[in-house]
Design a protein around this motif. Structure first.
Motif, PDB file in Angstrom:
ATOM      1  N   PHE A 137      78.797  46.861  55.016  1.00  0.00           N
ATOM      2  CA  PHE A 137      77.371  46.644  55.236  1.00  0.00           C
ATOM      3  C   PHE A 137      76.539  47.711  54.525  1.00  0.00           C
ATOM      4  O   PHE A 137      75.507  47.412  53.921  1.00  0.00           O
ATOM      5  CB  PHE A 137      77.058  46.634  56.734  1.00  0.00           C
ATOM      6  N   VAL A 138      76.990  48.968  54.609  1.00  0.00           N
ATOM      7  CA  VAL A 138      76.287  50.049  53.928  1.00  0.00           C
ATOM      8  C   VAL A 138      76.331  49.830  52.414  1.00  0.00           C
ATOM      9  O   VAL A 138      75.325  50.017  51.714  1.00  0.00           O
ATOM     10  CB  VAL A 138      76.898  51.408  54.305  1.00  0.00           C
ATOM     11  N   GLU A 139      77.486  49.404  51.886  1.00  0.00           N
ATOM     12  CA  GLU A 139      77.606  49.136  50.455  1.00  0.00           C
ATOM     13  C   GLU A 139      76.644  48.022  50.035  1.00  0.00           C
ATOM     14  O   GLU A 139      76.008  48.087  48.975  1.00  0.00           O
ATOM     15  CB  GLU A 139      79.044  48.737  50.117  1.00  0.00           C
ATOM     16  N   LEU A 140      76.536  46.983  50.879  1.00  0.00           N
ATOM     17  CA  LEU A 140      75.657  45.860  50.572  1.00  0.00           C
ATOM     18  C   LEU A 140      74.194  46.315  50.517  1.00  0.00           C
ATOM     19  O   LEU A 140      73.448  45.932  49.606  1.00  0.00           O
ATOM     20  CB  LEU A 140      75.837  44.770  51.631  1.00  0.00           C
ATOM     21  N   CYS A 141      73.787  47.137  51.478  1.00  0.00           N
ATOM     22  CA  CYS A 141      72.398  47.623  51.503  1.00  0.00           C
ATOM     23  C   CYS A 141      72.093  48.478  50.275  1.00  0.00           C
ATOM     24  O   CYS A 141      70.999  48.393  49.698  1.00  0.00           O
ATOM     25  CB  CYS A 141      72.153  48.426  52.781  1.00  0.00           C
ATOM     26  N   ARG A 142      73.054  49.285  49.861  1.00  0.00           N
ATOM     27  CA  ARG A 142      72.849  50.106  48.672  1.00  0.00           C
ATOM     28  C   ARG A 142      72.806  49.251  47.417  1.00  0.00           C
ATOM     29  O   ARG A 142      72.012  49.495  46.506  1.00  0.00           O
ATOM     30  CB  ARG A 142      73.958  51.153  48.560  1.00  0.00           C
ATOM     31  N   SER A 181      65.619  48.620  52.200  1.00  0.00           N
ATOM     32  CA  SER A 181      65.017  49.659  53.025  1.00  0.00           C
ATOM     33  C   SER A 181      65.654  49.649  54.411  1.00  0.00           C
ATOM     34  O   SER A 181      66.423  48.742  54.760  1.00  0.00           O
ATOM     35  CB  SER A 181      63.511  49.425  53.139  1.00  0.00           C
ATOM     36  N   SER A 182      65.298  50.650  55.226  1.00  0.00           N
ATOM     37  CA  SER A 182      65.842  50.712  56.579  1.00  0.00           C
ATOM     38  C   SER A 182      65.430  49.494  57.395  1.00  0.00           C
ATOM     39  O   SER A 182      66.251  48.908  58.119  1.00  0.00           O
ATOM     40  CB  SER A 182      65.364  51.998  57.264  1.00  0.00           C
ATOM     41  N   THR A 183      64.174  49.076  57.254  1.00  0.00           N
ATOM     42  CA  THR A 183      63.703  47.902  57.996  1.00  0.00           C
ATOM     43  C   THR A 183      64.423  46.641  57.531  1.00  0.00           C
ATOM     44  O   THR A 183      64.839  45.804  58.345  1.00  0.00           O
ATOM     45  CB  THR A 183      62.183  47.728  57.813  1.00  0.00           C
ATOM     46  N   ALA A 184      64.590  46.486  56.212  1.00  0.00           N
ATOM     47  CA  ALA A 184      65.297  45.310  55.690  1.00  0.00           C
ATOM     48  C   ALA A 184      66.740  45.277  56.176  1.00  0.00           C
ATOM     49  O   ALA A 184      67.276  44.207  56.499  1.00  0.00           O
ATOM     50  CB  ALA A 184      65.243  45.315  54.166  1.00  0.00           C
ATOM     51  N   ALA A 185      67.387  46.442  56.238  1.00  0.00           N
ATOM     52  CA  ALA A 185      68.761  46.496  56.729  1.00  0.00           C
ATOM     53  C   ALA A 185      68.835  46.066  58.186  1.00  0.00           C
ATOM     54  O   ALA A 185      69.766  45.355  58.592  1.00  0.00           O
ATOM     55  CB  ALA A 185      69.319  47.908  56.556  1.00  0.00           C
ATOM     56  N   GLN A 186      67.858  46.474  58.995  1.00  0.00           N
ATOM     57  CA  GLN A 186      67.840  46.057  60.401  1.00  0.00           C
ATOM     58  C   GLN A 186      67.628  44.556  60.523  1.00  0.00           C
ATOM     59  O   GLN A 186      68.276  43.893  61.342  1.00  0.00           O
ATOM     60  CB  GLN A 186      66.732  46.803  61.138  1.00  0.00           C
ATOM     61  N   ILE A 187      66.733  43.995  59.703  1.00  0.00           N
ATOM     62  CA  ILE A 187      66.500  42.548  59.736  1.00  0.00           C
ATOM     63  C   ILE A 187      67.778  41.798  59.400  1.00  0.00           C
ATOM     64  O   ILE A 187      68.152  40.814  60.059  1.00  0.00           O
ATOM     65  CB  ILE A 187      65.367  42.183  58.751  1.00  0.00           C
ATOM     66  N   LEU A 188      68.463  42.257  58.356  1.00  0.00           N
ATOM     67  CA  LEU A 188      69.702  41.591  57.945  1.00  0.00           C
ATOM     68  C   LEU A 188      70.755  41.683  59.041  1.00  0.00           C
ATOM     69  O   LEU A 188      71.467  40.706  59.312  1.00  0.00           O
ATOM     70  CB  LEU A 188      70.219  42.228  56.651  1.00  0.00           C
ATOM     71  N   MET A 189      70.833  42.816  59.713  1.00  0.00           N
ATOM     72  CA  MET A 189      71.823  42.970  60.769  1.00  0.00           C
ATOM     73  C   MET A 189      71.535  42.033  61.942  1.00  0.00           C
ATOM     74  O   MET A 189      72.453  41.432  62.509  1.00  0.00           O
ATOM     75  CB  MET A 189      71.846  44.426  61.253  1.00  0.00           C
ATOM     76  N   VAL A 190      70.256  41.877  62.295  1.00  0.00           N
ATOM     77  CA  VAL A 190      69.905  40.957  63.375  1.00  0.00           C
ATOM     78  C   VAL A 190      70.284  39.529  63.002  1.00  0.00           C
ATOM     79  O   VAL A 190      70.783  38.761  63.832  1.00  0.00           O
ATOM     80  CB  VAL A 190      68.396  41.057  63.696  1.00  0.00           C
ATOM     81  N   ALA A 191      70.051  39.133  61.748  1.00  0.00           N
ATOM     82  CA  ALA A 191      70.382  37.773  61.317  1.00  0.00           C
ATOM     83  C   ALA A 191      71.881  37.538  61.259  1.00  0.00           C
ATOM     84  O   ALA A 191      72.363  36.436  61.533  1.00  0.00           O
ATOM     85  CB  ALA A 191      69.750  37.499  59.954  1.00  0.00           C
ATOM     86  N   VAL A 192      72.625  38.585  60.886  1.00  0.00           N
ATOM     87  CA  VAL A 192      74.076  38.453  60.748  1.00  0.00           C
ATOM     88  C   VAL A 192      74.785  38.494  62.105  1.00  0.00           C
ATOM     89  O   VAL A 192      75.792  37.809  62.315  1.00  0.00           O
ATOM     90  CB  VAL A 192      74.607  39.582  59.827  1.00  0.00           C
TER      91      VAL A 192
END
Length: 482
Positions: free
Chosen positions: A20-25, A30-41
């Motif tokens: 997940f960290v690799e995907l975000c990089r 951004s931090s907010t986008a990463a949180q949104i993606l985690m909620v959807a996943v």
């Protein structure tokens, strides 16, 4: 939260991969986008989270995840946090632009309650699994065991291909390459060999297997490009010409899908096809081999496979196919004989010419089978009665075909003539006067196959389909000297 943070630090110290960290990089989230993606996943990755989201929604008609739920989980009552979520879920933001999130088509007034989903391949990527299965979509994973140096392609072409991918690029300025050439020229193999250098594969995307409508094709193409990116594969798109050129909206959407993809994209196209790309792409062309070059390639490829053909020049003259088709024909011949490539094998002295001829003929017949019929009964000279002037014209026509190599290659007319290189004969007259018999006579004299093309099977009600069928007839006929 402290336990989770400690576990994350321990993983980093241990050198473990964090997908997940690799995907975000990789997508610069951004931090907010990463949180949104985690909620959807989360609900797709864990069943108990899906159940909790259902309780939170408290409405069986609502999707498990929508924009309102994402805002509630991440932002709560903070107006600033809700505004940040809205910015990250805009169409031009990375989550939507690159296809990490998929938004359902709903009315603007109900946009907050439209379903938010993610691609199953993305779930597998986050779980750390190798997402290479392409069943059910329009992509096929391609690999090759040969290096770029081993491929019998022009040195300048290989040099330009390497330089195209060696230049530094950003997410906003990815590489776009159009590879032009005939079928079997070796474009897929060249890209697969180049990708293998950096430990990647090729995702061959065939637009013939996508919806034909421009808008739907653009959506499907975008999904296939995204899946290729998640698999760590280089996408090679073929068949873009099937899209209706008169559909301006569809063409713009396809162009947008190719523009927004953050990684490299390779387009396979015929020499004359137009491609829906923004200016700035690199064009590389693989020209057809001359008869002498085809003969040289046949000899090299046969030697590598440990096979022998008595009449290599005849194969090169008979089939005007590219290196890719020649290699495939030889591989099939090796399989059919149960022959293991090895130097000094006793089978090396056996003439494989007839088998190679048969396999090559099957390649051409497969391409023509749906629109043409193979004619096997060919007339002989003694069966045809012709006036002297027509008889002489037929003899001259046959001689021109037989001596084309001398004229074009040895005499140098290949470099001087760009049109009128083919030979055309028009037979006209009432039914029963022998037009078909003379066509068969020409085929027999030249040792070629004769195909009768049914125009009713070529003409199609779909826009562009008639042209595509007609082009396929002439391409296959030229490759097989039919």
């Amino acid at each position: 939260r402290m336990e989770a943070m400690t576990s994350k630090i321990d993983s980093l110290v241990a050198g473990l991969r964090l997908p997940f960290v690799e995907l975000c990089r990789e997508f610069n989230l951004s931090s907010t986008a990463a949180q949104i993606l985690m909620v959807a996943v989360a609900p797709m990755a864990r069943g108990e989270i899906a159940r909790l989201f259902g309780i939170l929604g408290n409405d069986e008609n609502r999707p498990i995840v929508d924009r309102y739920l994402i805002e509630a989980v991440i932002a709560g009552d903070s107006r600033a946090a809700r505004a940040a979520v809205a910015r990250e879920m805009a169409e031009d933001a990375p989550l939507i632009r690159f296809g990490l999130l998929r938004m359902s088509m709903v009315d603007k007034g109900a946009a907050l309650f439209g379903a938010v989903t993610v691609d199953p391949v993305l779930i597998e990527r986050i779980r750390g699994r190798a997402a290479t299965d392409s069943s059910g979509d329009a992509s096929a994973v391609r690999t090759t065991q040969r290096t770029l140096a081993e491929l019998h392609l022009p040195l300048q072409f290989k040099r330009d291909l390497v330089l195209a991918f060696a230049a530094p690029r950003t997410v906003d300025d990815p590489v776009r390459v159009v590879l032009r050439g005939r079928r079997g020229a070796g474009r897929h193999t060249a890209i697969a060999a180049l990708a293998a250098r950096v430990g990647r594969t090729v995702a061959a995307i065939d637009c013939h297997r996508l919806p034909r409508a421009g808008k739907l094709m653009a959506l499907s193409l975008r999904q296939e490009l995204f899946r290729a990116l998640l698999r760590g594969a280089v996408p090679v798109v073929s068949g873009l010409e099937v899209a209706d050129p008169a559909d301006a909206e569809g063409q713009d959407l396809i162009k947008q899908a190719l523009r927004n993809h953050p990684g490299p994209v390779i387009i396979r196209a015929t020499p004359e096809a137009s491609v829906p790309l923004d200016p700035g792409y690199l064009t590389l062309k693989l020209s057809p081999l001359s008869e002498s070059e085809r003969a040289d390639f046949w000899r090299v490829a046969l030697a590598e496979a440990g096979l022998h053909a008595a009449d290599v020049d005849g194969l090169a003259a008979r089939y005007r196919v590219g290196p890719g088709v020649i290699s495939h024909v030889i591989e099939q011949a090796v399989i059919r004989r149960g022959h293991e490539p090895a130097a000094g094998n006793d089978n090396q002295l056996e003439d494989s010419g007839p088998m190679l001829e048969e396999v090559a003929r099957q390649h051409i017949a497969t391409r023509l089978a749906h629109i043409a019929t193979h004619v096997t009964r060919l007339a002989k000279w003694e069966q045809v009665a012709l006036p002297d002037d027509v008889h002489d014209s037929i003899r001259e026509f046959i001689a021109r075909i037989r001596h084309r190599k001398t004229v074009y290659e040895k005499w140098g007319f290949d470099d001087k003539m760009s049109t009128s290189r083919g030979l055309t004969a028009l037979f006209y007259g009432p039914p029963g006067t022998g037009k078909s018999m003379v066509a068969g006579l020409v085929a027999r004299e030249l040792g070629l196959d004769l195909y009768r093309v049914d125009l009713a099977r070529i003409v199609s009600k779909w826009i562009g389909e008639t042209e595509k069928n007609l082009s396929e007839v002439f391409d296959a006929a030229e490759d097989g000297q039919v």
